[in-house]
Each structure stands twice: as C-alpha cells, then as structure tokens.
Design a protein around this motif. Sequence first.
Motif, PDB file in Angstrom:
ATOM      1  N   ALA A   1      32.931  87.259  37.713  1.00 59.36           N
ATOM      2  CA  ALA A   1      31.744  87.824  37.051  1.00 59.36           C
ATOM      3  C   ALA A   1      30.606  89.103  35.652  1.00 59.36           C
ATOM      4  CB  ALA A   1      30.075  87.202  37.302  1.00 59.36           C
ATOM      5  N   ASN A   2      31.600  90.133  36.651  1.00 59.50           N
ATOM      6  CA  ASN A   2      31.765  91.722  35.750  1.00 59.50           C
ATOM      7  C   ASN A   2      33.034  92.050  35.311  1.00 59.50           C
ATOM      8  OD1 ASN A   2      28.431  91.994  36.352  1.00 59.50           O
ATOM      9  ND2 ASN A   2      29.128  91.543  38.388  1.00 59.50           N
ATOM     10  N   ILE A   3      33.583  91.851  35.475  1.00 60.79           N
ATOM     11  CA  ILE A   3      35.414  92.003  35.535  1.00 60.79           C
ATOM     12  C   ILE A   3      35.654  92.895  34.232  1.00 60.79           C
ATOM     13  CG2 ILE A   3      36.061  90.208  33.620  1.00 60.79           C
ATOM     14  CD1 ILE A   3      37.925  91.527  37.185  1.00 60.79           C
ATOM     15  N   GLY A   4      34.332  93.037  32.917  1.00 62.75           N
ATOM     16  CA  GLY A   4      34.372  94.056  32.375  1.00 62.75           C
ATOM     17  C   GLY A   4      34.372  95.258  32.236  1.00 62.75           C
TER      18      GLY A   4
ATOM     19  N   GLY B   1      32.583  80.510  39.522  1.00 60.25           N
ATOM     20  CA  GLY B   1      33.300  81.430  38.496  1.00 60.25           C
ATOM     21  C   GLY B   1      31.798  82.532  38.394  1.00 60.25           C
ATOM     22  N   GLN B   2      31.342  82.230  39.675  1.00 63.96           N
ATOM     23  CA  GLN B   2      30.069  83.595  39.253  1.00 63.96           C
ATOM     24  C   GLN B   2      30.020  84.677  40.285  1.00 63.96           C
ATOM     25  OE1 GLN B   2      27.213  83.912  37.047  1.00 63.96           O
ATOM     26  NE2 GLN B   2      28.641  82.439  36.495  1.00 63.96           N
ATOM     27  N   HIS B   3      31.123  84.295  40.777  1.00 56.69           N
ATOM     28  CA  HIS B   3      31.497  85.601  41.886  1.00 56.69           C
ATOM     29  C   HIS B   3      31.452  87.574  40.970  1.00 56.69           C
ATOM     30  CE1 HIS B   3      33.931  88.722  44.504  1.00 56.69           C
ATOM     31  NE2 HIS B   3      34.199  87.445  45.383  1.00 56.69           N
ATOM     32  N   PRO B   4      30.622  87.953  42.469  1.00 53.70           N
ATOM     33  CA  PRO B   4      30.627  88.953  41.064  1.00 53.70           C
ATOM     34  C   PRO B   4      31.715  89.638  40.882  1.00 53.70           C
ATOM     35  CG  PRO B   4      29.233  89.056  42.960  1.00 53.70           C
ATOM     36  CD  PRO B   4      30.278  88.187  43.475  1.00 53.70           C
TER      37      PRO B   4
ATOM     38  N   LEU C   1      41.182  75.987  40.398  1.00 53.47           N
ATOM     39  CA  LEU C   1      40.281  77.827  40.054  1.00 53.47           C
ATOM     40  C   LEU C   1      41.227  78.168  39.520  1.00 53.47           C
ATOM     41  CD1 LEU C   1      39.040  77.248  43.684  1.00 53.47           C
ATOM     42  CD2 LEU C   1      37.577  77.189  41.796  1.00 53.47           C
ATOM     43  N   VAL C   2      42.163  78.062  39.412  1.00 58.33           N
ATOM     44  CA  VAL C   2      43.491  79.162  38.904  1.00 58.33           C
ATOM     45  C   VAL C   2      42.662  79.210  37.168  1.00 58.33           C
ATOM     46  CG1 VAL C   2      45.615  80.004  37.804  1.00 58.33           C
ATOM     47  CG2 VAL C   2      44.856  79.106  40.120  1.00 58.33           C
ATOM     48  N   SER C   3      42.238  77.713  36.417  1.00 54.77           N
ATOM     49  CA  SER C   3      41.706  78.733  35.201  1.00 54.77           C
ATOM     50  C   SER C   3      40.402  78.812  35.234  1.00 54.77           C
ATOM     51  CB  SER C   3      41.522  77.107  34.573  1.00 54.77           C
ATOM     52  OG  SER C   3      40.889  77.111  33.244  1.00 54.77           O
ATOM     53  N   VAL C   4      39.364  78.360  36.447  1.00 58.41           N
ATOM     54  CA  VAL C   4      38.109  79.588  36.215  1.00 58.41           C
ATOM     55  C   VAL C   4      38.697  81.858  36.027  1.00 58.41           C
ATOM     56  CG1 VAL C   4      35.627  80.018  37.362  1.00 58.41           C
ATOM     57  CG2 VAL C   4      37.459  77.383  37.396  1.00 58.41           C
ATOM     58  N   GLU C   5      38.994  81.740  37.008  1.00 62.59           N
ATOM     59  CA  GLU C   5      39.273  83.482  37.143  1.00 62.59           C
ATOM     60  C   GLU C   5      39.972  83.720  35.869  1.00 62.59           C
ATOM     61  OE1 GLU C   5      42.224  84.701  40.001  1.00 62.59           O
ATOM     62  OE2 GLU C   5      42.486  82.149  40.969  1.00 62.59           O
ATOM     63  N   TYR C   6      41.273  82.803  35.777  1.00 64.51           N
ATOM     64  CA  TYR C   6      41.669  83.684  34.777  1.00 64.51           C
ATOM     65  C   TYR C   6      41.194  83.042  33.323  1.00 64.51           C
ATOM     66  CZ  TYR C   6      46.472  83.636  37.100  1.00 64.51           C
ATOM     67  OH  TYR C   6      47.412  84.212  37.378  1.00 64.51           O
TER      68      TYR C   6
ATOM     69  N   GLU D   1      30.051  72.509  41.255  1.00 64.53           N
ATOM     70  CA  GLU D   1      29.063  72.975  41.837  1.00 64.53           C
ATOM     71  C   GLU D   1      29.485  73.881  41.833  1.00 64.53           C
ATOM     72  OE1 GLU D   1      26.802  75.511  44.660  1.00 64.53           O
ATOM     73  OE2 GLU D   1      28.680  73.894  45.322  1.00 64.53           O
ATOM     74  N   LEU D   2      30.941  73.894  43.028  1.00 67.16           N
ATOM     75  CA  LEU D   2      32.173  74.710  43.612  1.00 67.16           C
ATOM     76  C   LEU D   2      32.649  75.380  42.308  1.00 67.16           C
ATOM     77  CD1 LEU D   2      33.509  72.539  46.397  1.00 67.16           C
ATOM     78  CD2 LEU D   2      31.832  73.677  46.054  1.00 67.16           C
ATOM     79  N   ILE D   3      32.560  75.059  41.463  1.00 67.10           N
ATOM     80  CA  ILE D   3      33.663  75.901  40.092  1.00 67.10           C
ATOM     81  C   ILE D   3      32.850  76.746  39.464  1.00 67.10           C
ATOM     82  CG2 ILE D   3      34.333  75.068  37.675  1.00 67.10           C
ATOM     83  CD1 ILE D   3      35.561  72.103  38.697  1.00 67.10           C
ATOM     84  N   GLY D   4      31.570  76.859  39.068  1.00 70.02           N
ATOM     85  CA  GLY D   4      30.071  77.576  38.850  1.00 70.02           C
ATOM     86  C   GLY D   4      30.008  78.258  40.163  1.00 70.02           C
TER      87      GLY D   4
END
Length: 245
Positions: free
Chosen positions: A22-25, A16-19, A145-150, A10-13
């Motif tokens: 999630a909107n990096i593009g 990954g949905q941090h604005p 968390l590094v894997s999630v953000e990368y 749940e924390l991982i998810g």
Amino acid sequence: MEELDRFEDELIGRYGQHPVLANIGQLPDEDFAAVLLQRRFLSLAFTPAYDLAIDLLRDEEGLRIARVILREEYPDSHGMRSHREDMTADMYRLGVSREALVHTRPTRATRRAIDATFDLIADAGTHEDADLRVLTILRFWGEILVSVEYGRLWERMEPALTQDGENISRFYHPHHFHDAKRESLATADLLATSHSDRLATRVRALLGRGGEGAADAFKEVERRSLQIKVAFYDQFLPALERVGI
C-alpha cells in the motif's frame, strides 16, 4: 459460491492493503530495488511449483489448464524470451543494476516463502480432495495474489515503464492484467482471458462435487497461501519504519 467469493475477495482486499504494498511509492529507490530483487526469486520458483502441482493432479481438465498456463511461461521453441527474461528486462528499465542482480541472494524470509509454497502444494497432494486443493492454490497463490501485488507495484513502476504514452512493460503489467480475478467463481468460463478465471472453472466444478468439506478445504489453502505471501512482504516493514511510515 457467493459466500466463497466474499471470503476470497476479503482476502484479496487484505493483501492489497499490506503496508509495504500500500505504501510502495514511499520506499526509497534502494529499498524498492530490494523488493524487486527478492520477489524475483519467487518468480523463479513459479515454474517448478507448477510442475510439482501438475505431478500431483489427477483431474484431466485441471491438468490441461495448468499445462497451458505453464507453457505460456515459455512462449515458443524459436528462441523468444521466457517470462523470467521479460522480468529481468523490466527490472533493468526500472534501474536495477546487473551487479545487484548478480550478487543478490535470497534472504531467509524469501527462502522460507519458497519452501512454504512447495510444502503447501505437496501437502495438498496428500488429501483425498487433492485436485480441489492444488488447483485452488495455483489459482490463488499463483495467479490472483500475483495480480494484486503487481498491480500495487505498478503504481510505482508506471512512470519508468511508460514511453511516449506507451506501456513498455513486458512482465509486471501483463501479469497484473492476465492473472487477475475478473469473474466470480460462479460465472468464470474457459473462454476467459485471465488465468485465474480459467482455473476457476475447475475449482467450481470440484467444489460442487466435493461435499461438506470442500468449502473448508478451499478456505484453508487460500488462508495458507495468503500467509505465505504476507510473510514475504513483512521482511520489508523495517524499510517503511526508516522513512517514518
């Protein structure tokens, strides 16, 4: 273990949905570059954070795993590039200029994230269950968390770091792959290819012998690890607001 896996997932998810992630593009190029330049300072702090953790660990098996992971940051003694150099090479390919790299300094929020990380590890070392806490931090803060953000950043990076169908990333994509949580806490083993799953073997053992408070300690340090990461990316929320997100 199943309950802790659900908590962790749940924390991982949520991360990954941090604005920003999630909107990096949608970020303009200059704001994306600013994210990479500030994130670089967190990467520079990775190895001293691992060194601090190693100083505080007493669990021999956990120490061996942490030492191996740390040594992988410096591939050999024959002059090969470190992972930080690989990161810089990827950044240049993504259009970050050397001038920007040279002149950028960590923001106040970035410095707070670095300081908070060292405080978290140091505080973990003061507890009776220090080994569990420290290894959980290394696994969650330093790997998962590094894997999630990368993985999120890769959505923006992939076109620039792919040539003739070949992935040429030396840092971001390899870390997204090798740091990921691929197995549950219950099934991870030492033959796992990801750093987080190797660390999970010791975290699981320490949870098993830690008594009633072990699960609470695990949750506490994972929550605090996530808070540090979220606060770092919160500094870029105004960039989303400028483009109407």
